[in-house]
Scaffold this motif. Structure first.
Motif, short mmCIF file in Angstrom:
data_model
loop_
_atom_site.label_atom_id
_atom_site.label_comp_id
_atom_site.label_asym_id
_atom_site.label_seq_id
_atom_site.Cartn_x
_atom_site.Cartn_y
_atom_site.Cartn_z
N ALA A 103 -12.99 -29.64 -29.47
CA ALA A 103 -14.50 -30.30 -29.10
C ALA A 103 -13.67 -29.57 -27.00
O ALA A 103 -12.58 -30.31 -26.90
N GLY A 104 -15.11 -29.59 -26.38
CA GLY A 104 -14.30 -29.31 -25.21
C GLY A 104 -14.42 -28.42 -24.73
O GLY A 104 -13.53 -27.24 -25.12
N ASP A 105 -12.90 -28.40 -23.76
CA ASP A 105 -11.90 -27.04 -23.40
C ASP A 105 -10.87 -26.65 -24.33
O ASP A 105 -10.21 -27.85 -23.88
N VAL A 106 -11.04 -25.99 -25.53
CA VAL A 106 -9.55 -25.58 -26.37
C VAL A 106 -8.71 -24.64 -25.71
O VAL A 106 -8.04 -24.41 -26.88
N THR A 107 -8.97 -24.27 -24.69
CA THR A 107 -8.72 -22.60 -24.24
C THR A 107 -6.89 -22.57 -24.40
O THR A 107 -6.27 -21.76 -24.55
N LYS A 108 -5.85 -24.01 -23.78
CA LYS A 108 -4.97 -24.04 -24.51
C LYS A 108 -3.96 -25.22 -25.52
O LYS A 108 -3.39 -24.61 -26.20
N SER A 109 -5.24 -25.64 -26.35
CA SER A 109 -5.23 -25.90 -28.05
C SER A 109 -5.15 -25.11 -28.47
O SER A 109 -4.66 -24.84 -29.83
N HIS A 110 -6.24 -24.17 -28.41
CA HIS A 110 -7.13 -23.30 -29.71
C HIS A 110 -6.81 -22.32 -30.14
O HIS A 110 -7.77 -21.07 -30.87
N VAL A 111 -6.40 -21.52 -29.32
CA VAL A 111 -5.82 -19.92 -28.82
C VAL A 111 -4.39 -19.71 -29.88
O VAL A 111 -4.19 -19.74 -29.31
N VAL A 112 -5.03 -19.02 -31.14
CA VAL A 112 -3.94 -18.55 -32.07
C VAL A 112 -3.38 -17.03 -31.28
O VAL A 112 -2.22 -17.39 -31.83
N PHE A 113 -3.99 -15.89 -31.23
CA PHE A 113 -3.47 -15.37 -30.46
C PHE A 113 -4.46 -14.46 -29.33
O PHE A 113 -5.34 -14.48 -29.47
N ARG A 114 -3.39 -13.51 -28.41
CA ARG A 114 -4.41 -12.56 -27.40
C ARG A 114 -3.83 -11.42 -27.57
O ARG A 114 -2.55 -11.68 -27.34
N GLU A 115 -4.73 -10.21 -27.52
CA GLU A 115 -4.07 -9.06 -27.71
C GLU A 115 -4.54 -7.87 -26.67
O GLU A 115 -6.01 -7.76 -26.42
N ASP A 116 -4.06 -7.05 -25.57
CA ASP A 116 -4.49 -6.17 -25.14
C ASP A 116 -4.75 -4.77 -25.12
O ASP A 116 -5.45 -4.12 -23.83
N ARG A 117 -4.60 -4.07 -26.12
CA ARG A 117 -3.89 -2.90 -26.07
C ARG A 117 -5.05 -2.73 -27.29
O ARG A 117 -5.40 -2.72 -28.24
N TYR A 118 -6.46 -1.14 -26.61
CA TYR A 118 -6.78 -0.70 -27.76
C TYR A 118 -8.01 -1.79 -28.28
O TYR A 118 -8.20 -1.33 -29.22
N ILE A 119 -8.32 -2.34 -27.45
CA ILE A 119 -9.70 -4.05 -27.61
C ILE A 119 -11.20 -2.62 -27.16
O ILE A 119 -11.14 -2.57 -26.02
N PRO A 120 -12.14 -2.82 -28.17
CA PRO A 120 -13.27 -2.03 -27.59
C PRO A 120 -13.62 -3.23 -26.15
O PRO A 120 -13.86 -4.35 -26.43
N LYS A 121 -14.64 -2.30 -25.99
CA LYS A 121 -15.73 -3.11 -24.64
C LYS A 121 -17.05 -3.01 -25.02
O LYS A 121 -18.15 -3.88 -24.66
N THR A 122 -17.37 -2.39 -25.79
CA THR A 122 -18.90 -2.03 -26.23
C THR A 122 -19.45 -2.29 -27.85
O THR A 122 -20.00 -2.67 -28.61
N PRO A 123 -18.52 -1.36 -28.29
CA PRO A 123 -18.58 -1.56 -29.94
C PRO A 123 -17.99 -2.94 -30.59
O PRO A 123 -17.04 -3.33 -30.21
N SER A 124 -18.55 -3.44 -31.66
CA SER A 124 -18.40 -4.65 -32.93
C SER A 124 -17.50 -4.41 -33.70
O SER A 124 -17.13 -2.81 -33.56
N PHE A 125 -15.97 -5.63 -33.97
CA PHE A 125 -15.44 -4.55 -35.33
C PHE A 125 -15.80 -5.25 -36.32
O PHE A 125 -16.29 -5.81 -36.99
N VAL A 126 -14.88 -5.41 -37.35
CA VAL A 126 -15.08 -5.69 -38.93
C VAL A 126 -13.83 -7.03 -39.49
O VAL A 126 -12.72 -6.19 -39.05
N GLU A 127 -13.62 -7.06 -40.31
CA GLU A 127 -12.29 -7.42 -41.06
C GLU A 127 -12.92 -8.27 -42.22
O GLU A 127 -13.42 -7.77 -42.79
N LYS A 128 -11.23 -7.70 -43.20
CA LYS A 128 -11.39 -6.94 -44.27
C LYS A 128 -9.86 -7.81 -44.98
O LYS A 128 -9.37 -7.22 -44.65
N GLU A 129 -9.88 -8.88 -46.03
CA GLU A 129 -9.05 -9.56 -46.31
C GLU A 129 -8.00 -9.19 -45.74
O GLU A 129 -6.56 -9.00 -45.66
N GLY A 130 -8.06 -10.14 -44.00
CA GLY A 130 -6.92 -10.70 -43.64
C GLY A 130 -6.89 -9.26 -42.30
O GLY A 130 -5.89 -9.81 -41.79
N TYR A 131 -7.52 -8.54 -42.36
CA TYR A 131 -6.68 -7.80 -41.72
C TYR A 131 -8.34 -7.32 -40.54
O TYR A 131 -9.42 -6.62 -41.09
N LEU A 132 -8.03 -6.88 -39.23
CA LEU A 132 -9.27 -6.44 -38.40
C LEU A 132 -9.20 -4.78 -38.35
O LEU A 132 -7.97 -3.77 -38.26
#
Length: 413
Positions: A289-318
């Motif tokens: 509820a409200g601004d949860v930037t500091k409380s609800h972000v579990v992780f952040r990764e910065d390498r090889y992340i798409p700017k255009t294509p969406s991605f998929v998830e299965k069985e706990g893996y992206l």
């Protein structure tokens, strides 16, 4: 523990079997690029294995959607200085046109406001209740009867675009909802599903240098409450579809021109943050509820992340493919990268996952199938389709549909 789920998708195994025949929105029944379709071809040629190949009467990069035995796409046609925007429906079995409807004639100034890679018909339609909802951003929105293409309503919601349009709509709670993130006053908008009238519009109220983005909302349920997840420049937020009120938000600085659609799995929401350097955020929406930037972000990764294509998830893996062809697998709980495979080419099209088979296509028109698990990746099929591909695949049992620059392909079936 609070239960979370994707709305508009499968809520039980029984319902999964019932809805798998239709591909009614961008990225399929659950909006996340994972399909339960059966007997999808694992190889084909330019003629072998192709049920039909139909010339499209117009240009566009909207992805095909499928319902009631029809494939629907938006198109842009130009004759001299005049441009018309419309939609077509093609019979799934025969490949023949069922209807072909012109809808809007934007002015020359509106037509020029787009990126060279973008088209004028980039937003994917949404099918619901026998109606095709088609969207051309600032140039117009319409509801069309799926059976015969008759127009139910049309509306033009004006906003100042940058690089054209790309956000696809969603339908929930009697409303058609879309992002309107342009050069100024960015917002999210809801139209009455039956009449096309504006029900609510909610300003982003986020101070960023570049306000334009092209994301597609995702409808989820958290603790029994429906939320519309919508990304904009600088933030991702959850909105109440009833009145458009913001429920919670996570900020990500100056990230802009956001395109990938969010993914919701493992009780977390995964989002990419756009240009100039994209990051992957995992957010826990439970209790937010409200601004949860500091409380609800579990992780952040910065390498090889798409700017255009969406991605998929299965069985706990992206599984993510970035714009330059780096295909990676990440642990959905920690963000840890398990492996990386480089695929030749650049990507705008979003991949689709069926079982352990990932279907991808490069901008130059090379189709790939990769067998993927958290342990590794193997390319098992590759074919040069001879036309550019920026649209994402659509699937029904026994058939794969690919939109290339000038044709719609039905492969298998």
């Amino acid at each position: 523990m609070v239960r979370t789920s994707i709305l508009g998708s499968v809520v039980s195994l029984v319902l999964a079997a019932a809805v798998s025949a239709d591909w009614f929105q961008f990225r399929g029944p659950d909006g996340q690029g994972v399909s339960a379709a059966k007997n999808i071809p694992l190889k084909w040629g330019l003629k072998k294995g192709v049920a039909w190949k139909k010339k499209i009467p117009g240009k566009g990069w909207s992805s095909p959607v499928i319902g009631q035995g029809k494939v629907v796409m938006t198109v842009a046609r130009q004759e001299g200085e005049e441009v018309s925007l419309g939609a077509v429906a093609i019979d799934v079995q025969s490949g023949e046109f069922v209807w072909n409807r012109d809808l809007f004639t934007p002015g020359a100034a509106e037509v020029r406001k787009r990126h060279s890679k973008n088209g004028l018909a980039s937003a994917t339609p949404y099918l619901d209740g026998g109606v095709a909802y088609v969207h051309f951003g600032h140039m117009g929105t319409a509801a069309i009867r799926l059976s015969d293409g008759e127009v139910i309503w049309k509306r033009v919601f004006k906003y100042p675009p940058v690089h054209g349009t790309g956000s696809s709509p969603v339908v929930v709670g009697g409303k058609m909802i879309f992002n309107a993130d342009g050069a100024s006053d960015p917002m999210i908008v809801a139209l009455d599903q039956k009449k096309g009238e504006v029900v609510w519009k909610t300003p982003r109220e986020q101070k960023v240098k570049k306000t334009f983005s092209f994301g597609t909302p995702l409808v989820i349920e958290v603790g029994g409450r429906t939320q519309v997840i919508s990304q904009a420049s600088g933030k991702v937020a959850a909105y109440d579809p009833a009145d458009g009120k913001e429920i919670w938000k996570v900020l990500y600085g100056e990230g802009y021109s956001v395109v990938p659609r969010p993914v919701f799995a493992n009780e977390m929401l995964y989002v990419a943050t756009g240009f100039d350097r994209s990051s992957l955020l995992a957010i826990r929406p439970e209790g937010a509820a409200g601004d949860v930037t500091k409380s609800h972000v579990v992780f952040r990764e910065d390498r090889y992340i798409p700017k255009t294509p969406s991605f998929v998830e299965k069985e706990g893996y992206l599984y993510l493919v970035d714009d330059t062809g780096s295909l990676t697998c990440r642990d959905g709980k920690s963000g840890e990268m398990k492996w990386r495979e480089k695929i030749p080419g650049n990507f705008s099209s979003s991949p689709v996952l069926i079982g352990d088979k990932l279907y991808l296509a490069t901008e130059d028109g090379v189709a790939y199938i990769a067998r993927v698990t958290h342990e590794g990746c193997e390319i098992i099929f590759e074919l040069e389709m001879e036309e550019r591909i920026l649209a994402s695949p659509a699937l029904i049992d026994g058939a794969l549909f690919l939109r290339s620059e000038e044709h719609l392909w039905k492969i298998g079936g």
